[in-house]
Write a protein that holds these residues in place. Structure first.
Motif, PDB file in Angstrom:
ATOM      1  N   ASP A  67     109.852 -14.082  79.722  1.00  0.00           N
ATOM      2  CA  ASP A  67     108.870 -13.470  78.831  1.00  0.00           C
ATOM      3  C   ASP A  67     107.707 -12.830  79.592  1.00  0.00           C
ATOM      4  OD1 ASP A  67     110.331 -14.227  76.614  1.00  0.00           O
ATOM      5  OD2 ASP A  67     109.161 -16.046  76.247  1.00  0.00           O
ATOM      6  N   LEU A  68     107.534 -13.175  80.858  1.00  0.00           N
ATOM      7  CA  LEU A  68     106.463 -12.584  81.661  1.00  0.00           C
ATOM      8  C   LEU A  68     106.799 -11.176  82.148  1.00  0.00           C
ATOM      9  CD1 LEU A  68     105.477 -15.685  83.818  1.00  0.00           C
ATOM     10  CD2 LEU A  68     104.049 -14.593  82.076  1.00  0.00           C
ATOM     11  N   ALA A  69     108.018 -10.720  81.924  1.00  0.00           N
ATOM     12  CA  ALA A  69     108.475  -9.438  82.479  1.00  0.00           C
ATOM     13  C   ALA A  69     107.565  -8.260  82.127  1.00  0.00           C
ATOM     14  CB  ALA A  69     109.910  -9.153  82.043  1.00  0.00           C
ATOM     15  N   PRO A  70     107.075  -8.102  80.884  1.00  0.00           N
ATOM     16  CA  PRO A  70     106.232  -6.939  80.596  1.00  0.00           C
ATOM     17  C   PRO A  70     104.974  -6.866  81.454  1.00  0.00           C
ATOM     18  CG  PRO A  70     106.991  -7.932  78.558  1.00  0.00           C
ATOM     19  CD  PRO A  70     107.356  -8.890  79.660  1.00  0.00           C
ATOM     20  N   LEU A  71     104.412  -8.009  81.811  1.00  0.00           N
ATOM     21  CA  LEU A  71     103.252  -7.999  82.691  1.00  0.00           C
ATOM     22  C   LEU A  71     103.670  -7.807  84.144  1.00  0.00           C
ATOM     23  CD1 LEU A  71     101.081 -10.815  81.078  1.00  0.00           C
ATOM     24  CD2 LEU A  71     100.494  -8.395  81.242  1.00  0.00           C
ATOM     25  N   ARG A  72     104.743  -8.444  84.545  1.00  0.00           N
ATOM     26  CA  ARG A  72     105.182  -8.314  85.937  1.00  0.00           C
ATOM     27  C   ARG A  72     105.670  -6.902  86.257  1.00  0.00           C
ATOM     28  NH1 ARG A  72     107.919 -14.358  86.373  1.00  0.00           N
ATOM     29  NH2 ARG A  72     106.086 -15.320  87.362  1.00  0.00           N
ATOM     30  N   ASP A  73     106.103  -6.175  85.255  1.00  0.00           N
ATOM     31  CA  ASP A  73     106.567  -4.805  85.485  1.00  0.00           C
ATOM     32  C   ASP A  73     105.424  -3.863  85.860  1.00  0.00           C
ATOM     33  OD1 ASP A  73     109.169  -5.481  85.008  1.00  0.00           O
ATOM     34  OD2 ASP A  73     109.224  -4.703  82.954  1.00  0.00           O
ATOM     35  N   GLY A  74     104.218  -4.145  85.370  1.00  0.00           N
ATOM     36  CA  GLY A  74     103.120  -3.220  85.611  1.00  0.00           C
ATOM     37  C   GLY A  74     101.967  -3.784  86.423  1.00  0.00           C
TER      38      GLY A  74
END
Length: 259
Positions: free
Chosen positions: A199-206
């Motif tokens: 679930d952390l992917a959207p933050l880790r992507d940017g």
């Protein structure tokens, strides 16, 4: 070069590491209001001396009380940016899961003064409070966004306390969308997921993390509190001092303005 920092100590007996010269220090801390109060938080904050402090699980009056104690007892001047997460409709305000938010801060359900707050030693702009879609199983959640004026220019600060029971994916995505703006940005808060959670992917992507390997625990159960950076670079390892003033530890790190 100006530095932006968050100071997190790993419980070393010598106490938290002082900020580097000319550093800005930012800290995130879930302070567990009700179980603890400003008298307990003030010595911790005074020891860390953050320039920007993001609080979760706090009554806005307690954030103001903390700032007063820091001024009176420690000579530290902080502006308080209130971020009460108000239920978006009367029906939701009076729902059992949200109705308790008012009494938690000695107010009624339609005058919620509970949620998040930012204390800043730097000039700050007006707050923007965004609520997530309500969930009947959980209290109302959202985030506070504010611009902080540093010697190197403005930095956007987003502070959030993400919910439980499967809402993390949607809420973290909404938080990441809200942080998608030009300029240096720091996203911090209690995200209620561990470092392996997709679930952390959207933050880790940017964004970059100050603790990308997830080695710094912020609770007895491990790490669930985070600092994400864009346009800012960590200038040293994060720290997370053990404290008795909450069930969470403060998370802090020193960072510099950069690509």
């Amino acid at each position: 070069m100006v530095l932006l920092g968050l100071t997190v100590a790993c419980g070393a007996p010598s106490g938290p590491t002082p900020p580097p010269a000319a550093a800005l220090r930012v800290t995130t801390w879930n302070v567990q209001t009700g179980a603890h109060d400003p008298d307990e938080w003030a010595p911790v904050v005074a020891d860390l001396r953050p320039d920007v402090l993001a609080l979760q699980e706090v009554c806005t009056r307690d954030a103001e009380g903390l700032a007063e104690l820091l001024r009176r007892d420690h000579g530290l001047e902080y502006a308080v940016v209130r971020g009460p997460i108000r239920p978006p409709s009367p029906a939701e305000a009076n729902a059992p899961v949200n109705a308790a938010l008012g009494p938690a801060c000695d107010t009624g359900p339609n005058d919620v003064l509970y949620g998040v707050a930012v204390l800043s030693r730097l000039p700050v702009g007006p707050p923007r409070i965004v609520t997530f879609p309500p969930d009947r199983r959980d209290e109302q959640r959202g985030y506070l966004s504010v611009d902080v004026t540093t010697p190197a220019g403005p930095v956007a600060v987003l502070n959030s306390h993400i919910g439980l029971d499967g809402v993390q994916s949607d809420q973290i995505r909404r938080l990441a969308d809200g942080a998608a703006r030009p300029g240096p940005t720091v996203v911090l808060g209690d995200l209620n997921v561990d470092p392996t959670d997709p679930d952390l992917a959207p933050l880790r992507d940017g964004f970059a993390e100050v603790d990308p390997s997830g080695e710094v625990p912020t609770t007895d159960r491990g790490k669930i509190d985070y600092i994400f950076l864009r346009g800012l670079v960590a200038a040293g390892p994060p720290q997370s001092p053990e404290v008795t003033a909450s069930d969470h530890r403060p998370l802090v790190a020193d960072v510099r303005v950069g690509p």
